[in-house]
Enzyme design. Structure first.
Site, mmCIF file in Angstrom:
data_model
loop_
_atom_site.group_PDB
_atom_site.id
_atom_site.type_symbol
_atom_site.label_atom_id
_atom_site.label_comp_id
_atom_site.label_asym_id
_atom_site.label_seq_id
_atom_site.Cartn_x
_atom_site.Cartn_y
_atom_site.Cartn_z
ATOM 1 N N CYS A 96 0.826 -1.205 0.000
ATOM 2 C CA CYS A 96 0.000 0.000 0.000
ATOM 3 C C CYS A 96 0.861 1.257 0.000
ATOM 4 O O CYS A 96 0.576 2.212 -0.732
ATOM 5 C CB CYS A 96 -0.922 -0.016 1.217
ATOM 6 N N CYS A 193 -6.074 -2.609 8.107
ATOM 7 C CA CYS A 193 -7.227 -1.713 8.019
ATOM 8 C C CYS A 193 -8.459 -2.368 7.403
ATOM 9 O O CYS A 193 -9.590 -2.058 7.781
ATOM 10 C CB CYS A 193 -6.860 -0.444 7.254
#
Length: 354
Positions: A96, A193
């Site tokens: 990410c 997340c």
């Protein structure tokens, strides 16, 4: 003073980073990258827009929320699922950072004509004497996040500020309290997340685009069947708890064999190895190694691993073999090994293959 784009997650670290940069006199703009939203509308802990917007309002800085949902799915969650189906344990935060967060922050910096991007990571961006950029271990070693940053490019690091590299977490919270930031007491997230409940297997079963492997056999190192497992996506190398098998003595996952749908169990001693191979190596502190060239370093094989003495040897394009002075425990394929110099600066890192 510079114009700086600050990536704001809605947490205390990025809030303090924005505050410190503004206090120094920089022109600060806050952005939140909206990367993941649950079916019930809950935002991921990396993109809690309401909290980030409140901080930006408190600081009196412009703020933008940017939709990155499709980029995140393509570059992070889909590879995450595919990796588990292939029997390896991925690290989505590393992917990410390079492919989503920095790419989009730098794009916004270009659009808004900003000089730098900044984050609340516990690390410091360093330009070495050889002209290359790298990240140096945070002063507060327990919060150091350099492991997650090794895959960034030279171009990304050259345009990055990390104001928290010399601070400890209690100092950051104290600064937030003194500044009256509305997230000063907000707790840190401990989970990925997009899997807030920690149930990776449930997430994979719900999002896999190909059939998820079902039951198979636990086997010992000689290939003898020991009992049934519930599917390879439920296991990772080094795991002991939750195996669902009782053999009268402690056993651990030593290997996952997706082609045979087998999970190999062994004793703790079997988890130790002195050498691993890494692929997809990204170099920061050096430009690279010639084939067969060796370099002494300190290396860690997971986020919370204490760096160990090692030698890395170039083993073909984008690959290195890592030889440890003392055997390391449970080097899981799919995780990353990161290499450091004597000053705590990242030399580079790669994905553990075997």
């Amino acid at each position: 003073m510079a114009k700086v784009i600050v990536g704001m997650s809605g947490g205390v670290d990025s809030a303090v980073a924005a505050y410190l940069l503004k206090k120094e006199g920089h022109e600060v703009i806050g952005i939140t990258l909206r990367t993941w939203v649950a079916e019930d509308g809950t935002e991921g802990r990396c993109c809690e827009i309401d909290d980030a917007r409140r901080v930006a309002f408190h600081l009196g800085i412009p703020y933008y929320a940017i939709n990155c949902l499709s980029d995140f799915e393509k570059n992070v969650t889909e590879p995450f699922v595919d990796a588990y189906l292939a029997g390896v344990t991925p690290n989505p935060c590393i992917l990410c950072n390079r492919t989503v967060k920095w790419e989009r922050m730098l794009y916004m910096a270009k659009v808004l004509q900003a000089d730098y991007v900044a984050t609340g990571h516990y690390a410091s961006v360093i330009k070495l004497a050889n002209g290359r950029f790298t990240v140096r271990t945070a002063s507060h070693i327990e919060k150091d996040q350099t492991y997650m940053l090794y895959a960034l490019t030279q171009e990304q690091l050259a345009a990055t500020l990390m104001p928290l590299g010399g601070l400890a977490k209690p100092e950051v919270r104290h600064i937030a309290e003194e500044a009256g930031l509305p997230v000063a007491a907000k707790q840190d997230s401990q989970e990925i997340c997009f899997v807030p409940d920690g149930s990776y297997a449930d997430y994979i079963e719900a999002n896999a685009k190909t059939p998820v492997p079902g039951e198979g056999f636990f086997v010992d190192e000689a290939g003898r069947k020991l009992g049934k497992h519930k599917g390879i996506i439920h296991y990772t190398v080094g795991q002991r708890k939750g195996l669902g098998i009782a053999l009268g003595h402690p056993v651990y996952v030593k290997e996952i064999r997706p082609d045979a749908n087998e999970v190999v169990l062994g004793d703790e001693k079997s988890l130790y190895q002195s050498e691993i191979l890494c692929r997809d190596v990204n170099y920061l502190g050096i430009s690279g190694l010639a084939d067969g060239e060796r370099l002494r370093c300190m290396a860690k094989i997971r986020y919370h691993h204490r760096p160990q003495e090692a030698v890395i040897t170039a083993a073909g394009p984008d690959s290195v073999r890592v030889s440890f002075k003392k055997p390391v425990r449970a080097a899981a394929p799919g995780q990353s090994a990161v290499f450091y110099d004597a000053d705590g600066c990242v030399i580079g890192g790669g994905v553990i293959a075997v």
